[in-house]
Write a protein that holds these residues in place. Structure first.
Motif: not given
Length: 264
Positions: A25, A28, A51
């Motif tokens: 997380k 993100y 990511l």
């Protein structure tokens, strides 16, 4: 330290999933802040490389474990992976990066102030560093892999002594995450009842690491066996960014460098 200890939660072990998703997380949450030349300190198994890479102009990542560096260099040939212990960082890196990310690393660093000073040094003026670390107020037992853990105010004061601006936030969990947390808390408390003499706080960290690893793995496996559907179903979306770091299982801080080194 093996790359597959409970301290480095694996995406390949189901019982590690709630921790893996919690760590994921942070990547993100950091994504909106990432731009330009990016440096990751303590990349581990490369949890967030895929990511963050598309958001960066260039991506360098550093970790102390050579095995990790070798594997990641093969998997991501366009990214530069560097083996090394920090601090310090290479002298040539001064004012080289627009963004630095470092998740669940500062608690492992003996000289945390020197670590943050090095991050400030390698950032370009106008750059940002994003760091995460456990919120000690939610920690269930001593972690012998950690040099220390922080309260929100302790980390804020430390960061403000170096950076020009500090945004103090946190990473919290929804009801599903907190169900897992409460089950974990009950289980850990049952184990801690045997520690009548509070040896976890009195013995050297080096003595505690083996029993900690064994008990932590047994505990995670127990939680999975008790509620496999809960453990397996937690996703990074079940964690969310909060403005009040006191509410966060993890502290999530955005650190700003506004001045050139010569003006600092």
């Amino acid at each position: 330290m093996s790359t597959y200890t409970t301290e480095i939660a694996s995406d390949k072990i189901v019982s590690d999933n709630p921790i893996h998703q919690r760590l994921l997380k942070a990547y993100y949450a950091a994504l909106p802040y990432v731009k330009g030349d990016l440096l990751e300190l303590g990349c581990g198994e490369g949890r967030g490389v895929e990511l963050l890479a598309p958001a960066a102009k260039s991506y360098k990542a550093l970790d102390k474990i050579q095995e990790v560096i070798d594997k990641l260099s093969t998997k991501f040939p366009k990214i530069e992976f560097i083996q090394g212990n920090i601090p310090p960082l290479p002298a040539a890196m001064s004012e080289s990066f627009d963004t630095v990310v470092s998740f669940q690393v500062i608690e492992h660093i003996r000289d945390d102030k020197a670590f943050l000073k090095e991050i400030y040094r390698v950032l370009k003026p106008g750059g940002k560093a994003i760091i995460s670390t456990p919120n000690i107020n939610w920690t269930l037992s001593r972690n012998p892999w950690h040099e220390r853990e922080y309260t929100p105010s302790e980390l804020k004061v430390l960061c403000e002594s170096i950076f020009d601006e500090v945004e103090a936030k946190g990473i919290a969990g929804n009801q599903k995450v907190m169900r897992y947390y409460e089950e974990n808390k009950k289980s850990v408390n049952k184990i801690m009842r045997w520690d009548i003499l509070k040896l976890q706080y009195r013995l050297p960290a080096s003595v505690l690491r083996v029993p900690y690893e064994l008990l932590n793995r047994l505990n995670r496996n127990k939680l999975q066996g008790k509620n496999d559907s809960l453990v397996a179903s937690i996703r990074h979306e079940d964690y969310y960014e909060v403005e009040d770091p006191k509410q966060g299982l993890d502290l999530f801080y955005i650190l700003h460098k506004k001045k050139a080194l010569s003006n600092h």
